[in-house]
Write an enzyme that holds these catalytic residues in place. Structure first.
Site, PDB file in Angstrom:
ATOM      1  CB  ALA A 141      -6.356  12.119  12.934  1.00 56.22           C
TER       2      ALA A 141
ATOM      3  CB  SER B 121      -0.848  -0.010   1.275  1.00 53.67           C
ATOM      4  OG  SER B 121      -1.450   1.231   1.480  1.00 53.67           O
TER       5      SER B 121
ATOM      6  CE  LYS C 174      -1.394  -4.661   3.549  1.00 58.03           C
ATOM      7  NZ  LYS C 174      -1.648  -5.978   2.958  1.00 58.03           N
TER       8      LYS C 174
ATOM      9  CE1 TYR D 119      -3.764  -2.262   5.194  1.00 59.41           C
ATOM     10  CE2 TYR D 119      -3.119  -0.053   4.521  1.00 59.41           C
ATOM     11  CZ  TYR D 119      -3.500  -1.332   4.198  1.00 59.41           C
ATOM     12  OH  TYR D 119      -3.617  -1.689   2.877  1.00 59.41           O
TER      13      TYR D 119
END
Ligand code: UFG
Length: 322
Positions: free
Chosen positions: A282, A116, A144, A140
């Site tokens: 945010a 990503s 990755k 997240y």
């Protein structure tokens, strides 16, 4: 080539499966159907209900004469990853390690991995190329990035060749309507715009209109999932021809603002989208666009389905009759 597509019943996964079938690959989908759906399965592909956290299931699937894998299964909501990092550590890190270990045991040496743009963090310059420093702003994005690092080590130590594809904003649906499942509880802009258009949601909240961009709203690089699909097929062919491991951006390098997406949707569907401006969310950078020249050089890949017209009308086709 026989490819195991892990997470192949999901939104991106189903479009990847279609692209692989189109290039005459044999496909087996392994999916736990937690967010994926049987509606997204193609009759030409085999299906195994299974989980990346179950080592034996992965190993058994890999031992069915699999030549390579595409790994899409995992969690992908940025906000949720900040509240529940354990869930992301388990699925996005332990799950990947399980798959890599099973690949070593089953002697499968080719992997395409879903990464990503979230690995980059706040951009220091635009468009983002693959050499841009990586400094994820979400858990997240961290998962990755860490899995890319695992891949590099498994390449060095065990000869697993990989292509890690850093997607920018995945959007759109198969134009032929072969993918039938809609994402449930979508968190992303375009599905939310569609839900506002059909009255499933009262209005769209646009997060911030005071960014230093041409209209004050955030700019993103929207890439059609059909284009993502073809990149996976090309990446598998590239590895099959002996290509070295690669990390590649997948985007168009064209940025569109939130307001441009809304205005274009109104124009295409002939309806007003109810919206209001809300405070910034945010962690949102003002602008994210990809430099995708490397994917063109290495794979010969180009985005050919990602004009806004096509992105929006293919998505509207899925929502208009709900
Ligand atoms: N937005 C709104 N209102 C909404 C939803 C989104 O204004 O209700 C705006 C966001 O602020 C952002 C843009 O629309 O400016 C796109 O937002 P998305 O949530 O659709 O996508 P993101 O750019 O935040 O995230 C995407 C992927 C992530 C990935 C990230 C990489 O969904 O998986 O790009 O930067 F990590």
């Amino acid at each position: 080539m026989h490819i195991l597509v892990i997470g192949g019943a999901g939104y991106i996964g189903s479009h990847v499966v279609k692209a692989l079938l189109k290039r005459n690959m044999e496909v087996t989908v392994l999916d736990n159907l937690s967010t994926g759906t049987k509606l997204n399965l193609f009759p030409q592909a085999n299906f195994i209900e299974g989980d990346i956290l179950n080592y034996d299931q992965i190993l058994t699937a890999l031992k069915q004469n699999v030549d390579g894998i595409v790994l899409l299964a995992g969690k992908k909501a940025v906000g949720e990853s900040m509240e529940n990092p354990m869930k992301y550590a388990l699925n996005n890190i332990n799950g990947v390690i399980n798959v890599l270990n099973a690949m070593v045991e089953a002697n499968v040496k080719k992997a395409i991995f879903s990464s990503s743009a979230a690995v980059y963090g706040m951009p220091q310059y635009l468009p983002l190329d693959e050499e841009h420093p990586v400094n994820p702003m979400s858990f997240y994005g961290f998962t990755k990035l860490e899995t890319e690092r695992f891949l590099k080590w498994y390449d060095q130590l065990k000869g697993i060749k990989f292509v890690s594809l850093r997607y920018f904003n995945a959007v759109g649906y198969d134009e032929a309507g072969d993918v039938k499942g809609l994402e449930e509880n979508p968190q992303n802009l375009l599905p939310i715009v569609m839900e506002a258009a059909i009255g499933k949601r009262e209005k769209l909240k646009i997060f911030g209109n005071d960014y230093p961009t041409r209209d004050g709203t955030c700019i993103r690089d929207y890439i059609h999932v059909t284009d993502l699909g073809s990149a996976h097929a090309l990446a598998l062919e590239y590895l099959d021809n002996g290509g070295e491991s690669q990390i590649l951006n997948l985007g168009t390098s064209i940025g569109s603002s939130v307001l441009e997406m809304v205005n274009k949707t109104e124009e295409i569907i002939g309806k007003k989208i109810p919206y209001e401006f809300a405070p910034r969310r945010a962690g949102d950078p003002a602008e994210l666009t990809a430099k995708a020249d490397k994917a063109k050089e290495v794979l010969g890949w180009e985005a050919t389905h990602s004009d806004l017209e096509n992105i929006i009308s293919s998505t509207w086709n899925m929502y208009k009759n709900l």
